[in-house]
Every structure is written in C-alpha cells, then in structure tokens.
Design an enzyme around this catalytic site. Structure first.
Site, PDB file in Angstrom:
ATOM      1  N   ILE A   1     -25.500  18.493  72.804  1.00 21.51           N
ATOM      2  CA  ILE A   1     -25.244  19.676  71.975  1.00 21.51           C
ATOM      3  C   ILE A   1     -26.519  20.055  71.223  1.00 21.51           C
ATOM      4  O   ILE A   1     -27.432  19.228  71.095  1.00 21.51           O
ATOM      5  CB  ILE A   1     -24.100  19.446  70.959  1.00 21.51           C
ATOM      6  CG1 ILE A   1     -24.344  18.175  70.134  1.00 21.51           C
ATOM      7  CG2 ILE A   1     -22.750  19.411  71.640  1.00 21.51           C
ATOM      8  CD1 ILE A   1     -23.421  18.013  68.949  1.00 21.51           C
TER       9      ILE A   1
ATOM     10  N   LYS B   1      -7.391   9.153  69.286  1.00 17.96           N
ATOM     11  CA  LYS B   1      -7.549   8.173  70.366  1.00 17.96           C
ATOM     12  C   LYS B   1      -6.216   7.888  71.064  1.00 17.96           C
ATOM     13  O   LYS B   1      -6.142   7.853  72.291  1.00 17.96           O
ATOM     14  CB  LYS B   1      -8.187   6.884  69.844  1.00 17.96           C
ATOM     15  CG  LYS B   1      -9.676   7.015  69.532  1.00 17.96           C
ATOM     16  CD  LYS B   1     -10.460   7.444  70.761  1.00 17.96           C
ATOM     17  CE  LYS B   1     -11.936   7.589  70.518  1.00 17.96           C
ATOM     18  NZ  LYS B   1     -12.644   8.272  71.625  1.00 17.96           N
TER      19      LYS B   1
ATOM     20  N   GLY C   1     -22.006  13.972  75.499  1.00 17.07           N
ATOM     21  CA  GLY C   1     -22.363  13.134  74.350  1.00 17.07           C
ATOM     22  C   GLY C   1     -23.412  12.105  74.738  1.00 17.07           C
ATOM     23  O   GLY C   1     -23.370  10.959  74.281  1.00 17.07           O
TER      24      GLY C   1
ATOM     25  N   ASP D   1     -21.328  21.583  75.115  1.00 15.94           N
ATOM     26  CA  ASP D   1     -20.533  21.400  73.902  1.00 15.94           C
ATOM     27  C   ASP D   1     -19.087  21.246  74.367  1.00 15.94           C
ATOM     28  O   ASP D   1     -18.520  22.153  74.992  1.00 15.94           O
ATOM     29  CB  ASP D   1     -20.702  22.628  73.006  1.00 15.94           C
ATOM     30  CG  ASP D   1     -19.917  22.503  71.709  1.00 15.94           C
ATOM     31  OD1 ASP D   1     -18.904  21.767  71.678  1.00 15.94           O
ATOM     32  OD2 ASP D   1     -20.324  23.153  70.733  1.00 15.94           O
ATOM     33  N   ILE D   2     -18.497  20.101  74.085  1.00 10.57           N
ATOM     34  CA  ILE D   2     -17.171  19.794  74.630  1.00 10.57           C
ATOM     35  C   ILE D   2     -16.090  20.774  74.151  1.00 10.57           C
ATOM     36  O   ILE D   2     -15.039  20.887  74.777  1.00 10.57           O
ATOM     37  CB  ILE D   2     -16.786  18.330  74.313  1.00 10.57           C
ATOM     38  CG1 ILE D   2     -15.645  17.861  75.217  1.00 10.57           C
ATOM     39  CG2 ILE D   2     -16.421  18.160  72.835  1.00 10.57           C
ATOM     40  CD1 ILE D   2     -15.444  16.380  75.261  1.00 10.57           C
TER      41      ILE D   2
ATOM     42  N   GLY E   1     -25.661  10.018  72.028  1.00 10.60           N
ATOM     43  CA  GLY E   1     -25.041   9.174  71.007  1.00 10.60           C
ATOM     44  C   GLY E   1     -25.259   7.694  71.256  1.00 10.60           C
ATOM     45  O   GLY E   1     -26.038   7.296  72.128  1.00 10.60           O
ATOM     46  N   GLN E   2     -24.556   6.870  70.476  1.00 16.01           N
ATOM     47  CA  GLN E   2     -24.771   5.418  70.534  1.00 16.01           C
ATOM     48  C   GLN E   2     -24.486   4.871  71.931  1.00 16.01           C
ATOM     49  O   GLN E   2     -25.266   4.087  72.473  1.00 16.01           O
ATOM     50  CB  GLN E   2     -23.878   4.693  69.506  1.00 16.01           C
ATOM     51  CG  GLN E   2     -24.234   3.209  69.373  1.00 16.01           C
ATOM     52  CD  GLN E   2     -23.097   2.345  68.829  1.00 16.01           C
ATOM     53  OE1 GLN E   2     -21.961   2.777  68.717  1.00 16.01           O
ATOM     54  NE2 GLN E   2     -23.410   1.117  68.481  1.00 16.01           N
TER      55      GLN E   2
ATOM     56  N   TYR F   1      -9.127   9.578  63.445  1.00 10.91           N
ATOM     57  CA  TYR F   1      -9.790   8.996  64.618  1.00 10.91           C
ATOM     58  C   TYR F   1      -8.755   8.318  65.523  1.00 10.91           C
ATOM     59  O   TYR F   1      -8.718   8.539  66.730  1.00 10.91           O
ATOM     60  CB  TYR F   1     -10.831   7.972  64.138  1.00 10.91           C
ATOM     61  CG  TYR F   1     -11.595   7.272  65.228  1.00 10.91           C
ATOM     62  CD1 TYR F   1     -12.538   7.947  65.989  1.00 10.91           C
ATOM     63  CD2 TYR F   1     -11.402   5.915  65.478  1.00 10.91           C
ATOM     64  CE1 TYR F   1     -13.253   7.292  66.977  1.00 10.91           C
ATOM     65  CE2 TYR F   1     -12.115   5.252  66.454  1.00 10.91           C
ATOM     66  CZ  TYR F   1     -13.043   5.943  67.194  1.00 10.91           C
ATOM     67  OH  TYR F   1     -13.754   5.286  68.174  1.00 10.91           O
TER      68      TYR F   1
HETATM   69  N1  SER Z   1     -16.595   1.769  66.137  1.00 11.52           N
HETATM   70  C1  SER Z   1     -15.508   2.676  65.857  1.00 11.52           C
HETATM   71  C2  SER Z   1     -15.436   2.974  64.414  1.00 11.52           C
HETATM   72  O1  SER Z   1     -15.721   2.087  63.638  1.00 11.52           O
HETATM   73  C3  SER Z   1     -14.211   2.119  66.315  1.00 11.52           C
HETATM   74  O2  SER Z   1     -14.016   2.360  67.663  1.00 11.52           O
HETATM   75  O3  SER Z   1     -15.058   4.028  64.058  1.00 11.52           O
END
Ligand code: SER
Length: 318
Positions: A35, A147, A8, A54-55, A11-12, A143
């Site tokens: 990816i 996590k 990744g 690709d994970i 990404g940010q 999400y």
């Molecule tokens: N920055 C993430 C989100 O807002 C939280 O870890 O989904």
C-alpha cells in the site's frame, strides 16, 4: 503454487515470506503487494515484481491477479490486536472487508487463498491450556472478531464455491527482520532488541502471562506447507492450531540472561495488552496439524534465542 500474490508484503510476515517464496519458487512470479506509504525497498523491491494492492479495493487485487496470472494469494493485511482496539472500524474494514474482496477475486479467478488466523481468535471462555483445535471461539477484541469471522468466511468459500482456502492460527511471531506493529505479543520481540542494545527492558505484561510464541522460520514454513499439503488429508481448513513454545515474561527473560548476563527487566504494565493476553490461550494443542499435514516445529526457546541474538547483533552493529 507458481504465481503468488502477497497482500501486505512489507509487513512483519510478508517481508520474509516474499523472499522465502522467491527462493523456493524461482520459476514463477512472487508479487509483492503493497500500500502507499509502505512500498517495498532493497532486496524485496529488486528481487521480483511488486504491485500496488490495497486490500480494501477489490479492483486492485483483481488487476494484480490478472497481470501476473496469480494462482495463490497470501492475504497478510491486518491491524494487530492492540492497535485494532484503537481503530476497530478500520480493523474490520481491512480484516473482514479485505478478506471478502480477496475471496471474491479468488472465486472469480480460481486462486487458492491463505489468510492467517491467530491465538487471538480465542477468548476468555476458551479452555486456556492445550486449547483444542475445535473449541469455543468467543474473542472479545476486534482483532479476534475479524480472525474468527475470517475463519468462518474462508470455510464458507471453500464449501460453497470450492475456493481452496487454508490457514493456520499463528502464535505470537518473533523475528529480527521487520518489526510487528501494535500486537499483544510484541514484547517477546522488543525484549531481544533491548537485550542487544544493553537497555533495561520494560515489560508490559505481568509475570505468569503465558502465550504461545513461534520463531519466524517455523511460521513461514507452516504457511508454505499448509498450501502444499495434500488436500485429501485435510479434515480441517480454516484454521489449524500450530504451536512450538509457550512462555511468560519471566521465562524468556531468564533465557536471555543465560546469553546476556547483564540483561535486566522491570515491569511497566499496559492494562489493555494485559487484558487481551489474559483472554488468550496459554498453549495450543496442534495435534490436528501434525496429523493432517505433518506439521512439526524446529525452533524452541533456546534455539530461537541464540539465533535472534546473533542476527540482532549484526543488524544493530553491536
Ligand atoms: N501477534 C498478534 C498480536 O499480538 C496475535 O496474533 O496481536
């Protein structure tokens, strides 16, 4: 850490972490895993190796680990909270299926693994103020489910197989390089872009919605320091609360107004993001990280605001 794979990497977090690791570990390979459709470009492409990873495909992870003799994997692949609610099956496949693939490769090939957790691993029944390190984690978003499951699975691989898994629970991350995609805390990035562009900011969260936030340089330092920490001092592993600042939309808006006097904000609420934000802590207690590996943030809201505005003005030519 010497040879590092970042899954990744465009990404940010990955795009900045890759460059930091290449600066700090010049003797090794820092492999930018990507990816299709999110290939590395510019400095990230030119300053070191990259590899298609690709994970969801364990063979691709293993191939990159073998080719570059990787000893440490940074697993940064994830769908953020709001977008994960529209694609929960994919969020699980990447978040948990991908982590399982990563941990299996790490077990077979002896790699250490960093997989960020999040303030999203907490839920409505968690104590919201000064949320302790060890507390209730019953998130209600996909999400958050990925996590908190990821924390458990990572600890399992450490206890059961000795895989050196470590991680931190990131707050909302604020940066000017790559944008976040589809998170609940994204407003705290978008607000700076609006301020620099001279636009009125439409805030998706209501006043009084407090969440932990962190400036990217602190987050990157945390990701490196936890992997370099003395393992004999670690009583926790997956995953450490870390914190540097907590604010609501009114506070960040007022801070920006101090530096951009004409700045204006109005509210245009997003019910999904509001519900998610309401279920997350207002502020984390990061005492364990401070005690076990000397975590200490450097940026508060004022320092971050000055740096964000300065760098965004350059980036946007304003
Ligand atoms: N920055 C993430 C989100 O807002 C939280 O870890 O989904």
């Amino acid at each position: 850490m010497k040879n590092i794979l970042i899954i990744g990497s465009t990404g940010q977090i990955g795009s900045e972490l890759a460059m930091k690791l290449r600066r700090e570990y010049p003797g090794g390979n820092v492999v930018a895993g990507y990816i299709k459709g999110a290939e590395p470009k510019g400095e990230l492409l030119e300053s070191g190796p990259s590899h298609l990873v690709d994970i969801t495909d364990a063979a691709q992870i293993a191939e990159a680990v073998d080719k570059y003799n990787v000893d440490t994997i940074y697993n940064l692949a994830a769908l953020l909270s709001a977008v994960a609610e529209s694609k929960p099956q994919l969020a699980w496949k990447i978040g948990l299926g991908g982590l399982f693939n990563t941990l299996e490769v790490a077990r077979e090939k002896g790699c250490a693994v960093f997989t960020p957790s999040s303030i999203g691993s907490f839920g409505p029944t968690t104590p919201h103020v000064k949320t302790p390190q060890d507390t209730i984690q019953r998130p209600e978003t996909m999400y958050g489910v990925t996590k908190v499951s990821g924390e458990l699975l990572s600890d399992y691989y450490f206890h059961r197989f000795g895989v050196d898994t470590r991680s931190v629970r990131f707050p909302g991350l604020i940066s000017y390089v790559a944008p976040p995609g589809g998170g609940t805390t994204d407003y705290a990035v978008d607000i700076y872009y609006s301020a620099v562009k001279g636009e009125k900011f439409k805030c998706p969260l209501k006043p009084g919605t407090f969440m932990d936030m962190m400036y990217m340089p602190d987050a990157l330092r945390a990701a490196v320091e936890i992997m370099e920490a003395d393992p004999t001092r670690l009583r926790h592993r997956n995953s450490f609360n870390i914190a540097s600042m907590s604010f609501d939309p009114e506070i960040i808006s007022a801070k920006i107004k101090e530096h951009v006097p004409g700045f204006e904000m109005e509210y245009e609420l997003d019910p999904l993001r509001q519900e998610i934000a309401d279920s997350w802590p207002d502020s984390l207690d990061d005492t364990c990280a401070r005690e076990e590996w000397d975590w200490k943030p450097e940026f508060g809201l004022e320092e971050m605001t000055v740096d964000m505005l300065k760098n965004l003005r350059v980036k946007l030519g304003k």
